[in-house]
Write a protein that holds these residues in place. Structure first.
Motif, PDB file in Angstrom:
ATOM      1  N   GLN A  39       7.350  -0.982   2.433  1.00  0.00           N
ATOM      2  CA  GLN A  39       8.723  -1.441   2.595  1.00  0.00           C
ATOM      3  C   GLN A  39       9.223  -2.088   1.302  1.00  0.00           C
ATOM      4  N   THR A  40       9.403  -1.273   0.287  1.00  0.00           N
ATOM      5  CA  THR A  40       9.798  -1.783  -1.023  1.00  0.00           C
ATOM      6  C   THR A  40      11.241  -1.424  -1.386  1.00  0.00           C
ATOM      7  N   ASP A  41      11.993  -0.830  -0.472  1.00  0.00           N
ATOM      8  CA  ASP A  41      13.384  -0.503  -0.743  1.00  0.00           C
ATOM      9  C   ASP A  41      14.166  -0.586   0.560  1.00  0.00           C
ATOM     10  N   SER A  42      15.486  -0.476   0.462  1.00  0.00           N
ATOM     11  CA  SER A  42      16.346  -0.680   1.626  1.00  0.00           C
ATOM     12  C   SER A  42      16.123   0.366   2.705  1.00  0.00           C
ATOM     13  N   ILE A  43      15.797   1.590   2.323  1.00  0.00           N
ATOM     14  CA  ILE A  43      15.591   2.649   3.317  1.00  0.00           C
ATOM     15  C   ILE A  43      14.299   2.428   4.089  1.00  0.00           C
ATOM     16  N   SER A  44      13.206   2.155   3.377  1.00  0.00           N
ATOM     17  CA  SER A  44      11.929   1.962   4.073  1.00  0.00           C
ATOM     18  C   SER A  44      11.905   0.652   4.857  1.00  0.00           C
ATOM     19  N   ARG A  45      12.650  -0.361   4.396  1.00  0.00           N
ATOM     20  CA  ARG A  45      12.698  -1.614   5.153  1.00  0.00           C
ATOM     21  C   ARG A  45      13.423  -1.441   6.485  1.00  0.00           C
ATOM     22  N   ALA A  46      14.305  -0.445   6.567  1.00  0.00           N
ATOM     23  CA  ALA A  46      15.032  -0.190   7.806  1.00  0.00           C
ATOM     24  C   ALA A  46      14.310   0.811   8.710  1.00  0.00           C
ATOM     25  N   SER A  47      13.146   1.277   8.288  1.00  0.00           N
ATOM     26  CA  SER A  47      12.438   2.315   9.031  1.00  0.00           C
ATOM     27  C   SER A  47      11.441   1.715  10.024  1.00  0.00           C
ATOM     28  N   PRO A  48      11.550   2.015  11.320  1.00  0.00           N
ATOM     29  CA  PRO A  48      10.555   1.552  12.302  1.00  0.00           C
ATOM     30  C   PRO A  48       9.153   2.087  11.999  1.00  0.00           C
ATOM     31  N   THR A  49       9.075   3.311  11.477  1.00  0.00           N
ATOM     32  CA  THR A  49       7.775   3.899  11.144  1.00  0.00           C
ATOM     33  C   THR A  49       7.088   3.106  10.042  1.00  0.00           C
ATOM     34  N   MET A  50       7.844   2.741   9.006  1.00  0.00           N
ATOM     35  CA  MET A  50       7.254   1.974   7.917  1.00  0.00           C
ATOM     36  C   MET A  50       6.873   0.565   8.366  1.00  0.00           C
ATOM     37  N   ALA A  51       7.636   0.008   9.289  1.00  0.00           N
ATOM     38  CA  ALA A  51       7.292  -1.311   9.837  1.00  0.00           C
ATOM     39  C   ALA A  51       5.954  -1.247  10.572  1.00  0.00           C
ATOM     40  N   LYS A  52       5.714  -0.159  11.271  1.00  0.00           N
ATOM     41  CA  LYS A  52       4.430   0.019  11.948  1.00  0.00           C
ATOM     42  C   LYS A  52       3.289   0.157  10.935  1.00  0.00           C
ATOM     43  N   CYS A  53       3.557   0.813   9.814  1.00  0.00           N
ATOM     44  CA  CYS A  53       2.539   0.955   8.762  1.00  0.00           C
ATOM     45  C   CYS A  53       2.150  -0.406   8.189  1.00  0.00           C
ATOM     46  N   VAL A  54       3.149  -1.252   7.935  1.00  0.00           N
ATOM     47  CA  VAL A  54       2.888  -2.595   7.411  1.00  0.00           C
ATOM     48  C   VAL A  54       2.063  -3.400   8.411  1.00  0.00           C
ATOM     49  N   ALA A  55       2.430  -3.314   9.682  1.00  0.00           N
ATOM     50  CA  ALA A  55       1.688  -4.049  10.715  1.00  0.00           C
ATOM     51  C   ALA A  55       0.255  -3.554  10.814  1.00  0.00           C
ATOM     52  N   ALA A  56       0.058  -2.240  10.667  1.00  0.00           N
ATOM     53  CA  ALA A  56      -1.287  -1.678  10.738  1.00  0.00           C
ATOM     54  C   ALA A  56      -2.139  -2.125   9.558  1.00  0.00           C
ATOM     55  N   VAL A  57      -1.545  -2.189   8.370  1.00  0.00           N
ATOM     56  CA  VAL A  57      -2.280  -2.629   7.180  1.00  0.00           C
ATOM     57  C   VAL A  57      -2.699  -4.091   7.313  1.00  0.00           C
ATOM     58  N   LYS A  58      -1.764  -4.938   7.764  1.00  0.00           N
ATOM     59  CA  LYS A  58      -2.086  -6.355   7.938  1.00  0.00           C
ATOM     60  C   LYS A  58      -3.167  -6.552   8.996  1.00  0.00           C
ATOM     61  N   GLN A  59      -3.115  -5.767  10.062  1.00  0.00           N
ATOM     62  CA  GLN A  59      -4.131  -5.869  11.106  1.00  0.00           C
ATOM     63  C   GLN A  59      -5.494  -5.441  10.582  1.00  0.00           C
ATOM     64  N   HIS A  60      -5.508  -4.413   9.740  1.00  0.00           N
ATOM     65  CA  HIS A  60      -6.775  -3.935   9.175  1.00  0.00           C
ATOM     66  C   HIS A  60      -7.395  -4.973   8.241  1.00  0.00           C
ATOM     67  N   ARG A  61      -6.552  -5.648   7.440  1.00  0.00           N
ATOM     68  CA  ARG A  61      -7.079  -6.651   6.504  1.00  0.00           C
ATOM     69  C   ARG A  61      -7.707  -7.826   7.230  1.00  0.00           C
ATOM     70  N   GLN A  62      -7.250  -8.096   8.436  1.00  0.00           N
ATOM     71  CA  GLN A  62      -7.779  -9.205   9.208  1.00  0.00           C
ATOM     72  C   GLN A  62      -8.972  -8.804  10.080  1.00  0.00           C
ATOM     73  N   SER A  63      -9.287  -7.533  10.112  1.00  0.00           N
ATOM     74  CA  SER A  63     -10.370  -7.070  10.964  1.00  0.00           C
ATOM     75  C   SER A  63     -11.730  -7.339  10.318  1.00  0.00           C
ATOM     76  N   LYS A  64     -12.755  -7.300  11.119  1.00  0.00           N
ATOM     77  CA  LYS A  64     -14.106  -7.549  10.607  1.00  0.00           C
ATOM     78  C   LYS A  64     -14.582  -6.431   9.687  1.00  0.00           C
ATOM     79  N   TYR A  65     -14.008  -5.221   9.832  1.00  0.00           N
ATOM     80  CA  TYR A  65     -14.425  -4.089   9.010  1.00  0.00           C
ATOM     81  C   TYR A  65     -13.926  -4.261   7.564  1.00  0.00           C
ATOM     82  N   ALA A  66     -12.716  -4.832   7.392  1.00  0.00           N
ATOM     83  CA  ALA A  66     -12.177  -5.040   6.054  1.00  0.00           C
ATOM     84  C   ALA A  66     -12.882  -6.179   5.347  1.00  0.00           C
ATOM     85  N   GLN A  67     -13.386  -7.152   6.097  1.00  0.00           N
ATOM     86  CA  GLN A  67     -14.017  -8.328   5.510  1.00  0.00           C
ATOM     87  C   GLN A  67     -15.497  -8.115   5.228  1.00  0.00           C
ATOM     88  N   SER A  68     -16.071  -7.077   5.783  1.00  0.00           N
ATOM     89  CA  SER A  68     -17.504  -6.835   5.579  1.00  0.00           C
ATOM     90  C   SER A  68     -17.784  -6.165   4.250  1.00  0.00           C
TER      91      SER A  68
END
Length: 233
Positions: A204-233
């Motif tokens: 979400q680095t521009d006005s089009i992607s910031r307005a996209s529900p799909t890109m919002a889901k991608c950001v949420a998925a990335v943040k969830q992955h970073r907090q998971s035990k698999y990313a920290q191992s």
């Protein structure tokens, strides 16, 4: 920059036709705007204390309401209603790049044109037509009724913008040499380092992607992955 490029060319052993150092612009339309004579930065806007400020798709938040006089009338022309539209007194809905025929300059200096794949929604219009209508209302009518007439004017100001598909190399070498003579500092011997090594919210680095529900889901998925035990191992 030229000194750094020359040093890197010698140490890397690359081919003489390689562009060793490149400057990347964050906004797709910024390179062509600079070719047309637009001034980079917003320092002059803050110093001018304008009565009217016209934002052309400016959604980076470089200028805020706090930077402007209280009586400044802000006009936003663009799409997707991002940061620029949020601070505007008047919004002129423009067309996205997928909805208009336009000219862009890519990272290597090659002019390219786009064709519309969609019709602008609602009351949105192609950007140059909006400016053309406003000029007539202000009794300062611009002499452009067709896109070819507009491009004829572009060719007078910056001919590279209508040479589609042709690479136009940078031609500021003489100015760069003059500026380098005024700089007394030497190149640092320490390796280059950047403070931001992980780009947050990459999707979400521009006005089009910031307005996209799909890109919002991608950001949420990335943040969830970073907090998971698999990313920290």
């Amino acid at each position: 920059t030229q000194q750094l490029a020359a040093k890197l060319r010698q140490t890397s052993g690359c081919a003489p036709d390689w562009a060793v150092v490149n400057v990347l612009n964050r906004v797709a339309s910024q390179v062509a705007a600079l070719d047309l004579g637009y001034t980079p930065g917003v320092a002059e806007v803050r110093q001018a204390k304008p009565k009217v400020l016209w934002l052309m798709g400016a959604d980076a938040g470089a200028v805020t309401r706090e930077d402007l006089p209280s009586d400044c009338f802000v006009i936003y022309q663009g799409h997707h209603g991002d940061a620029g539209a949020a601070m505007a007194d008047c919004v002129l809905p423009g067309a996205a790049y997928t909805e208009k025929q336009g000219t862009y300059v890519n990272m290597e200096g090659r002019a390219q044109q786009t064709y519309p794949a969609l019709v602008p929604p609602g009351e949105a219009r192609v950007d140059w037509k909006i400016i053309r209508v406003i000029s007539e209302v202000l009794d300062e009518k611009l002499p452009y009724d067709k896109i070819n007439e507009l491009r004829a004017r572009m060719s007078e100001i910056s001919p590279n913008l209508v040479r589609y598909g042709t690479v136009e190399h940078a031609n500021f070498f003489n100015q760069s040499l003059d500026l380098s003579k005024k700089v007394s500092s030497q190149l640092a011997s320490s390796p280059l380092n950047v403070s931001t090594k992980v780009l947050e919210e990459f999707y979400q680095t521009d006005s089009i992607s910031r307005a996209s529900p799909t890109m919002a889901k991608c950001v949420a998925a990335v943040k969830q992955h970073r907090q998971s035990k698999y990313a920290q191992s």
